[in-house]
Design an enzyme around this catalytic site. Structure first.
Site, PDB file in Angstrom:
ATOM      1  N   TYR A  30       1.627  -1.981  -4.948  1.00  0.00           N
ATOM      2  CA  TYR A  30       2.952  -2.895  -5.881  1.00  0.00           C
ATOM      3  C   TYR A  30       1.988  -2.237  -7.257  1.00  0.00           C
ATOM      4  O   TYR A  30       1.174  -1.489  -7.334  1.00  0.00           O
ATOM      5  CB  TYR A  30       2.551  -3.967  -5.525  1.00  0.00           C
ATOM      6  CG  TYR A  30       1.944  -4.789  -6.365  1.00  0.00           C
ATOM      7  CD1 TYR A  30       0.688  -5.162  -5.468  1.00  0.00           C
ATOM      8  CD2 TYR A  30       1.916  -5.543  -7.632  1.00  0.00           C
ATOM      9  CE1 TYR A  30      -0.251  -6.050  -6.682  1.00  0.00           C
ATOM     10  CE2 TYR A  30       1.090  -5.765  -8.191  1.00  0.00           C
ATOM     11  CZ  TYR A  30       0.098  -6.360  -6.959  1.00  0.00           C
ATOM     12  OH  TYR A  30      -0.969  -7.026  -7.815  1.00  0.00           O
ATOM     13  N   ARG A  49      -1.255   5.913 -10.474  1.00  0.00           N
ATOM     14  CA  ARG A  49      -1.914   4.916 -10.234  1.00  0.00           C
ATOM     15  C   ARG A  49      -1.054   4.401  -8.938  1.00  0.00           C
ATOM     16  O   ARG A  49      -2.081   3.949  -7.899  1.00  0.00           O
ATOM     17  CB  ARG A  49      -1.849   3.803 -11.316  1.00  0.00           C
ATOM     18  CG  ARG A  49      -3.074   2.278 -10.472  1.00  0.00           C
ATOM     19  CD  ARG A  49      -3.617   1.411 -11.067  1.00  0.00           C
ATOM     20  NE  ARG A  49      -2.714   0.096 -11.590  1.00  0.00           N
ATOM     21  CZ  ARG A  49      -2.051  -0.267 -12.525  1.00  0.00           C
ATOM     22  NH1 ARG A  49      -3.177  -0.924 -13.466  1.00  0.00           N
ATOM     23  NH2 ARG A  49      -1.276  -0.750 -12.932  1.00  0.00           N
ATOM     24  N   ARG A  98       4.527  -7.244  15.871  1.00  0.00           N
ATOM     25  CA  ARG A  98       3.699  -7.395  15.494  1.00  0.00           C
ATOM     26  C   ARG A  98       2.052  -6.989  15.911  1.00  0.00           C
ATOM     27  O   ARG A  98       2.019  -7.399  17.226  1.00  0.00           O
ATOM     28  CB  ARG A  98       3.228  -8.995  15.303  1.00  0.00           C
ATOM     29  CG  ARG A  98       2.018  -8.977  14.624  1.00  0.00           C
ATOM     30  CD  ARG A  98       1.198 -10.710  14.305  1.00  0.00           C
ATOM     31  NE  ARG A  98       0.060 -10.621  13.817  1.00  0.00           N
ATOM     32  CZ  ARG A  98      -0.636 -10.458  14.072  1.00  0.00           C
ATOM     33  NH1 ARG A  98      -1.267 -10.332  15.048  1.00  0.00           N
ATOM     34  NH2 ARG A  98      -1.964 -10.503  12.756  1.00  0.00           N
ATOM     35  N   HIS A 100      -1.741  -4.313  14.593  1.00  0.00           N
ATOM     36  CA  HIS A 100      -2.328  -4.196  13.854  1.00  0.00           C
ATOM     37  C   HIS A 100      -2.298  -2.485  13.150  1.00  0.00           C
ATOM     38  O   HIS A 100      -1.446  -2.030  12.379  1.00  0.00           O
ATOM     39  CB  HIS A 100      -3.677  -4.477  13.759  1.00  0.00           C
ATOM     40  CG  HIS A 100      -4.440  -4.998  13.888  1.00  0.00           C
ATOM     41  ND1 HIS A 100      -4.078  -6.510  14.243  1.00  0.00           N
ATOM     42  CD2 HIS A 100      -4.458  -6.121  12.346  1.00  0.00           C
ATOM     43  CE1 HIS A 100      -4.031  -7.810  14.471  1.00  0.00           C
ATOM     44  NE2 HIS A 100      -4.951  -7.846  13.294  1.00  0.00           N
ATOM     45  N   LYS A 144      -3.807  -1.407  -5.580  1.00  0.00           N
ATOM     46  CA  LYS A 144      -3.110  -2.574  -6.005  1.00  0.00           C
ATOM     47  C   LYS A 144      -2.970  -2.415  -4.812  1.00  0.00           C
ATOM     48  O   LYS A 144      -1.104  -2.548  -4.463  1.00  0.00           O
ATOM     49  CB  LYS A 144      -2.237  -2.026  -7.187  1.00  0.00           C
ATOM     50  CG  LYS A 144      -1.919  -2.772  -7.985  1.00  0.00           C
ATOM     51  CD  LYS A 144      -1.529  -2.712  -9.185  1.00  0.00           C
ATOM     52  CE  LYS A 144      -0.370  -3.506 -10.432  1.00  0.00           C
ATOM     53  NZ  LYS A 144      -0.700  -5.032 -11.032  1.00  0.00           N
ATOM     54  N   GLU A 176     -14.280  -8.327 -12.992  1.00  0.00           N
ATOM     55  CA  GLU A 176     -13.079  -8.743 -13.506  1.00  0.00           C
ATOM     56  C   GLU A 176     -12.283 -10.607 -13.081  1.00  0.00           C
ATOM     57  O   GLU A 176     -12.795 -11.043 -12.737  1.00  0.00           O
ATOM     58  CB  GLU A 176     -12.191  -7.736 -13.096  1.00  0.00           C
ATOM     59  CG  GLU A 176     -11.528  -7.817 -11.535  1.00  0.00           C
ATOM     60  CD  GLU A 176     -10.690  -6.706 -11.380  1.00  0.00           C
ATOM     61  OE1 GLU A 176      -9.622  -5.460 -12.109  1.00  0.00           O
ATOM     62  OE2 GLU A 176     -10.691  -6.304  -9.785  1.00  0.00           O
ATOM     63  N   LEU A 200      -9.842  -3.357 -10.331  1.00  0.00           N
ATOM     64  CA  LEU A 200      -8.354  -2.534 -10.616  1.00  0.00           C
ATOM     65  C   LEU A 200      -8.280  -1.455 -11.931  1.00  0.00           C
ATOM     66  O   LEU A 200      -8.797  -2.599 -12.962  1.00  0.00           O
ATOM     67  CB  LEU A 200      -7.291  -2.986 -10.780  1.00  0.00           C
ATOM     68  CG  LEU A 200      -6.459  -2.549 -10.334  1.00  0.00           C
ATOM     69  CD1 LEU A 200      -5.820  -1.927  -9.032  1.00  0.00           C
ATOM     70  CD2 LEU A 200      -5.044  -3.475 -10.991  1.00  0.00           C
TER      71      LEU A 200
HETATM   72  N1  PDD Z   1      -2.126  -7.880 -12.681  1.00  0.00           N
HETATM   73  N2  PDD Z   1      -7.431  -6.549 -12.536  1.00  0.00           N
HETATM   74  C1  PDD Z   1      -6.444  -6.834 -11.727  1.00  0.00           C
HETATM   75  C2  PDD Z   1      -6.892  -7.917 -10.104  1.00  0.00           C
HETATM   76  C3  PDD Z   1      -5.175  -7.455 -11.393  1.00  0.00           C
HETATM   77  O1  PDD Z   1      -4.268  -8.053 -11.031  1.00  0.00           O
HETATM   78  C4  PDD Z   1      -5.156  -7.431 -12.887  1.00  0.00           C
HETATM   79  C5  PDD Z   1      -2.724  -6.576 -13.382  1.00  0.00           C
HETATM   80  C6  PDD Z   1      -5.242  -5.673 -13.602  1.00  0.00           C
HETATM   81  C7  PDD Z   1      -4.652  -5.417 -14.824  1.00  0.00           C
HETATM   82  O2  PDD Z   1      -3.869  -4.638 -14.660  1.00  0.00           O
HETATM   83  P1  PDD Z   1      -2.886  -3.879 -15.641  1.00  0.00           P
HETATM   84  O3  PDD Z   1      -3.592  -3.467 -17.094  1.00  0.00           O
HETATM   85  O4  PDD Z   1      -2.775  -2.152 -15.267  1.00  0.00           O
HETATM   86  O5  PDD Z   1      -1.821  -4.467 -16.063  1.00  0.00           O
HETATM   87  C8  PDD Z   1      -6.654  -5.889 -13.908  1.00  0.00           C
HETATM   88  C9  PDD Z   1      -0.788  -7.199 -12.083  1.00  0.00           C
HETATM   89  C10 PDD Z   1      -0.247  -7.770 -14.187  1.00  0.00           C
HETATM   90  C11 PDD Z   1      -0.367  -8.473 -11.115  1.00  0.00           C
HETATM   91  O6  PDD Z   1      -0.912  -8.804 -10.499  1.00  0.00           O
HETATM   92  O7  PDD Z   1       0.269  -8.606 -12.018  1.00  0.00           O
END
Ligand code: PDD
Length: 276
Positions: A30, A49, A98, A100, A144, A176, A200
């Protein structure tokens, strides 16, 4: 109105089959893209990304850049809000049973817009609290992925502690936040975990580094320990929906006596110049 598999439809009419691998396995990726004054903010970085996430999980991108632009702009136009947060997800598709393993499938693509309401400067200036948790996530946090079980559990625990975020610690180093990147200012230098598979690579993180650089703050993309953080001058978190906000309490410890720092104020101001 939302976008689902080629159509713009009402949200309550948007359905995917139960065999969708996103539903069964969290098998998808996403993006969250902020929109300011009806303009997509740093779209190229978000689409790059997205492409990297898709490559990492071997899902073929269903659209090219121009097609994405057209679809997302249409979703933006349907909203009554000038500032929005676009949620876009692509799952591998729906199989017949279903399993894997999978054969070639048509990805399921979903896009919606929500109003973007980051904290005002006044609200942010109060400072926020965070909890710390051991980072038990898998080794590809750079993707992501919609598989967010660990992040969900952390975020819910933060909520239960009336905290803004859960800051994650791996091998005694801050990686993070559960939904954000984390920064430390100490002795006038900004530290943040380097990009790689453990975090991320936030688009806002890049913008904060750009802003800090413009504010003549020395930047070191080095990991820091929990003790460094607790004895530091300022702690911030960043994300597309929250921008950059100061953390003044971590677990039971006050950072900078609970006061929001001067570096944050300057970087926050610069960040808002970029979004305007
Ligand atoms: N999340 N690290 C993680 C684990 C995140 O889920 C996010 C953002 C970030 C920051 O990424 P960015 O600056 O590109 O938004 C870092 C989004 C907002 C979400 O999951 O809704």
């Amino acid at each position: 109105m939302v976008f689902l598999n080629g159509k713009f439809i009402a949200k309550n009419q948007a359905f995917v089959p139960v065999m969708d691998r996103g539903f069964l396995f969290g098998d998808g990726v996403y993006e969250v893209i902020p929109v300011y004054n009806r303009k997509l903010f740093r779209l190229d970085a978000h689409l790059n990304r997205l492409q990297e996430s898709l490559n990492s999980v071997a899902i073929k991108s269903p659209y090219n850049v121009n097609e994405w632009l057209e679809i997302i702009n249409q979703i933006v136009s349907y909203s009554e809000h000038d500032n929005q947060s676009i949620y876009l997800q692509i799952t591998r598709g729906s199989g017949t049973k279903r399993a894997h393993t999978y054969n070639e499938l048509n990805p399921n693509i979903y896009i919606e817009s929500n109003p973007l309401h980051p904290r005002s400067q006044k609200e942010a200036s109060e400072g926020f609290s965070a909890i710390t948790r051991e980072d038990i996530r898998w080794g590809r946090c750079d993707i992501k992925s919609t598989s967010l079980l660990a992040n969900i559990l952390y975020t819910q625990q933060a909520k239960q502690h009336s905290a803004e975020e859960a800051i994650l610690i791996k091998n005694n180093k801050v990686t993070e936040g559960a939904t954000s990147n984390v920064f430390l200012i100490t002795g006038g230098t900004l530290y943040t975990h380097p990009t790689g598979t453990e975090i991320l690579s936030g688009i806002t993180r890049d913008l904060i580094l750009e802003s800090a650089n413009s504010c003549d703050i020395i930047i070191k993309e080095n990991a820091f320990t929990i003790d460094d953080m607790l004895s530091g001058d300022e702690v911030w978190i960043s994300s597309s929906t929250r921008e950059v906000i100061p953390i003044t309490k971590v677990d039971h410890n006050l950072i900078n006596n609970g006061e929001v720092g001067e570096h944050w104020k300057r970087v926050y101001k610069h960040y808002h110049k970029l979004t305007n």
